[in-house]
Design a protein around this motif. Structure first.
Motif, mmCIF file in Angstrom:
data_model
loop_
_atom_site.group_PDB
_atom_site.id
_atom_site.type_symbol
_atom_site.label_atom_id
_atom_site.label_comp_id
_atom_site.label_asym_id
_atom_site.label_seq_id
_atom_site.Cartn_x
_atom_site.Cartn_y
_atom_site.Cartn_z
ATOM 1 N N TYR A 63 0.827 -1.201 0.000
ATOM 2 C CA TYR A 63 0.000 0.000 0.000
ATOM 3 C C TYR A 63 0.867 1.258 0.000
ATOM 4 N N GLU A 64 1.907 1.286 0.828
ATOM 5 C CA GLU A 64 2.795 2.447 0.882
ATOM 6 C C GLU A 64 3.531 2.640 -0.449
ATOM 7 N N ALA A 65 3.968 1.538 -1.054
ATOM 8 C CA ALA A 65 4.654 1.631 -2.349
ATOM 9 C C ALA A 65 3.709 2.132 -3.427
ATOM 10 N N GLU A 66 2.463 1.693 -3.390
ATOM 11 C CA GLU A 66 1.470 2.148 -4.363
ATOM 12 C C GLU A 66 1.208 3.650 -4.212
ATOM 13 N N MET A 67 1.136 4.129 -2.974
ATOM 14 C CA MET A 67 0.940 5.575 -2.749
ATOM 15 C C MET A 67 2.140 6.361 -3.276
ATOM 16 N N LYS A 101 14.797 1.318 -6.708
ATOM 17 C CA LYS A 101 14.197 0.511 -5.632
ATOM 18 C C LYS A 101 13.446 -0.685 -6.217
ATOM 19 N N VAL A 102 12.692 -0.446 -7.291
ATOM 20 C CA VAL A 102 11.941 -1.525 -7.939
ATOM 21 C C VAL A 102 12.901 -2.568 -8.502
ATOM 22 N N SER A 119 9.749 -10.935 -0.221
ATOM 23 C CA SER A 119 8.348 -11.188 -0.528
ATOM 24 C C SER A 119 8.110 -11.032 -2.031
ATOM 25 N N GLU A 120 7.734 -12.127 -2.668
ATOM 26 C CA GLU A 120 7.441 -12.077 -4.102
ATOM 27 C C GLU A 120 6.174 -11.263 -4.365
ATOM 28 N N LYS A 121 5.234 -11.325 -3.446
ATOM 29 C CA LYS A 121 3.992 -10.560 -3.584
ATOM 30 C C LYS A 121 4.300 -9.065 -3.625
ATOM 31 N N TYR A 122 5.178 -8.604 -2.743
ATOM 32 C CA TYR A 122 5.564 -7.189 -2.715
ATOM 33 C C TYR A 122 6.317 -6.810 -3.989
ATOM 34 N N SER A 123 7.269 -7.626 -4.376
ATOM 35 C CA SER A 123 8.080 -7.337 -5.557
ATOM 36 C C SER A 123 7.223 -7.289 -6.822
ATOM 37 N N ASP A 124 6.275 -8.204 -6.938
ATOM 38 C CA ASP A 124 5.404 -8.219 -8.110
ATOM 39 C C ASP A 124 4.468 -7.013 -8.152
ATOM 40 N N SER A 125 4.190 -6.423 -6.999
ATOM 41 C CA SER A 125 3.277 -5.274 -6.978
ATOM 42 C C SER A 125 3.959 -3.980 -7.427
ATOM 43 N N LEU A 126 5.283 -3.950 -7.430
ATOM 44 C CA LEU A 126 6.003 -2.739 -7.811
ATOM 45 C C LEU A 126 6.047 -2.582 -9.326
#
Length: 137
Positions: A63-67, A101-102, A119-126
């Motif tokens: 969420y923070e990365a998306e913001m 960072k990404v 976390s693959e979930k976090y990395s894939d969201s970037l």
């Protein structure tokens, strides 16, 4: 993953050497067994701590990365408009930092040495921010 396998191997070797030492009573086997077991446990503790830190609260980090991503894309749109409230160099630097960072997150997630620690979930969201939108005037 590789660090985890090395850790498990060190612990197993240490235990096996200590078991063999009980039958042979060899000081060298005892020293190697204790060293192997100790190093394996220390590395295991470090890997476990890193994994727990990186894998907990992933949804918050996403969420923070998306913001941050949304903020940077809005800043890019602002410097392309007639408003000059934001320094172009500052926005370009922020976008560069974001893309770095990404890249780092994706690199460490795909590396066989560290993929279990990230976390693959976090990395894939970037998502990368395209800088082609910036026009030189």
């Amino acid at each position: 993953m590789i660090w985890t396998l090395i850790t498990v191997a060190l612990i197993i070797i240490g235990i096996m050497l200590l078991v063999v030492n009980n039958t042979c009573n060899n000081l060298l086997l005892f020293g190697l067994g204790v060293t192997s077991l100790g190093v394996g446990m220390i590395i295991g503790f470090i890997i476990g701590t890193i994994a727990i830190i990186n894998l907990t609260a992933v949804d918050k980090s996403i969420y923070e990365a998306e913001m941050q991503y949304e903020s940077l894309t809005k800043q890019l749109q602002t410097i392309d408009s007639e408003y000059e409230d934001v320094s172009k160099a500052e926005v370009i630097q922020k976008v560069y930092d974001w893309n770095t960072k990404v890249y780092k997150s994706k690199y460490w997630t795909e590396s066989p040495w560290t993929n279990w620690l990230c976390s693959e979930k976090y990395s894939d969201s970037l998502k990368y921010i395209e800088m082609e939108e910036i026009h030189n005037d």
